[in-house]
Scaffold this active site. Sequence first.
Site, PDB file in Angstrom:
ATOM      1  N   HIS A  25      52.832 -43.348 -64.264  1.00  0.00           N
ATOM      2  CA  HIS A  25      52.370 -43.262 -65.646  1.00  0.00           C
ATOM      3  C   HIS A  25      53.390 -42.549 -66.533  1.00  0.00           C
ATOM      4  CE1 HIS A  25      50.856 -39.372 -63.978  1.00  0.00           C
ATOM      5  NE2 HIS A  25      51.208 -38.913 -65.175  1.00  0.00           N
ATOM      6  N   GLU A  92      49.083 -42.014 -69.763  1.00  0.00           N
ATOM      7  CA  GLU A  92      48.277 -40.798 -69.710  1.00  0.00           C
ATOM      8  C   GLU A  92      48.302 -40.154 -71.088  1.00  0.00           C
ATOM      9  OE1 GLU A  92      48.900 -36.263 -68.347  1.00  0.00           O
ATOM     10  OE2 GLU A  92      49.401 -37.733 -66.795  1.00  0.00           O
ATOM     11  N   HIS A 119      60.263 -44.180 -77.138  1.00  0.00           N
ATOM     12  CA  HIS A 119      59.096 -45.040 -77.337  1.00  0.00           C
ATOM     13  C   HIS A 119      58.549 -45.522 -76.000  1.00  0.00           C
ATOM     14  CE1 HIS A 119      62.483 -47.942 -77.084  1.00  0.00           C
ATOM     15  NE2 HIS A 119      61.599 -48.685 -76.454  1.00  0.00           N
ATOM     16  N   GLU A 165      57.202 -50.122 -78.939  1.00  0.00           N
ATOM     17  CA  GLU A 165      57.968 -51.368 -79.055  1.00  0.00           C
ATOM     18  C   GLU A 165      57.081 -52.519 -78.604  1.00  0.00           C
ATOM     19  OE1 GLU A 165      62.198 -53.317 -77.511  1.00  0.00           O
ATOM     20  OE2 GLU A 165      61.512 -51.400 -76.703  1.00  0.00           O
TER      21      GLU A 165
END
Length: 179
Positions: A25, A92, A119, A165
């Site tokens: 994550h 998360e 990003h 993005e």
Amino acid sequence: MSFSGEQYSGVEPPAREASGFRLNHTMLRIKDPQRSLAFYTRIFAMRVLRKLDFEEMGFSLYFLGRLDDDEAIPEDAGERTVWTFQQRGLLELTHNWGTEVQADFAYHDGNAEPQGFGHICFSVPDLDAAIAWFDANDVTYIKRPEQGKMKDVAFIVDPDGYWIEIVEAARMAGVGRRS
């Protein structure tokens, strides 16, 4: 011979000891869980797979994923926690309690100076349809796909100002190639 990765200066062969490691994550700190959860569950159809509260430290973790509808997710909380930490590509969201009531509170988005984190990215099956969906939901853009030098790539922001993005894989074949 199977693909073993592109090779550049600094790339080292995989260590046997790291066999089975996977990226589980990425964590983003959020000010207001209600706003952030609404954004990620509505706009990206993500589901909250597990929430973990840490009362003694005053924070909560929300693990979100975009899973297939037929995927079997354990009902038992302990089993679901183990299952969550076995997944790939989760988001998360970390909420430090109390930030949601602080009017002037904001996290650094990583793109303002000094730059750091940049990003996260979502791949969508149809970029034009995704843009229409974002427009219909008043999503804020940093860059639309027709703007700038990199066409067919959009950047939007979430409620905390983090950049996201947006790409369509089929449109990315020529990106970054030398002429």
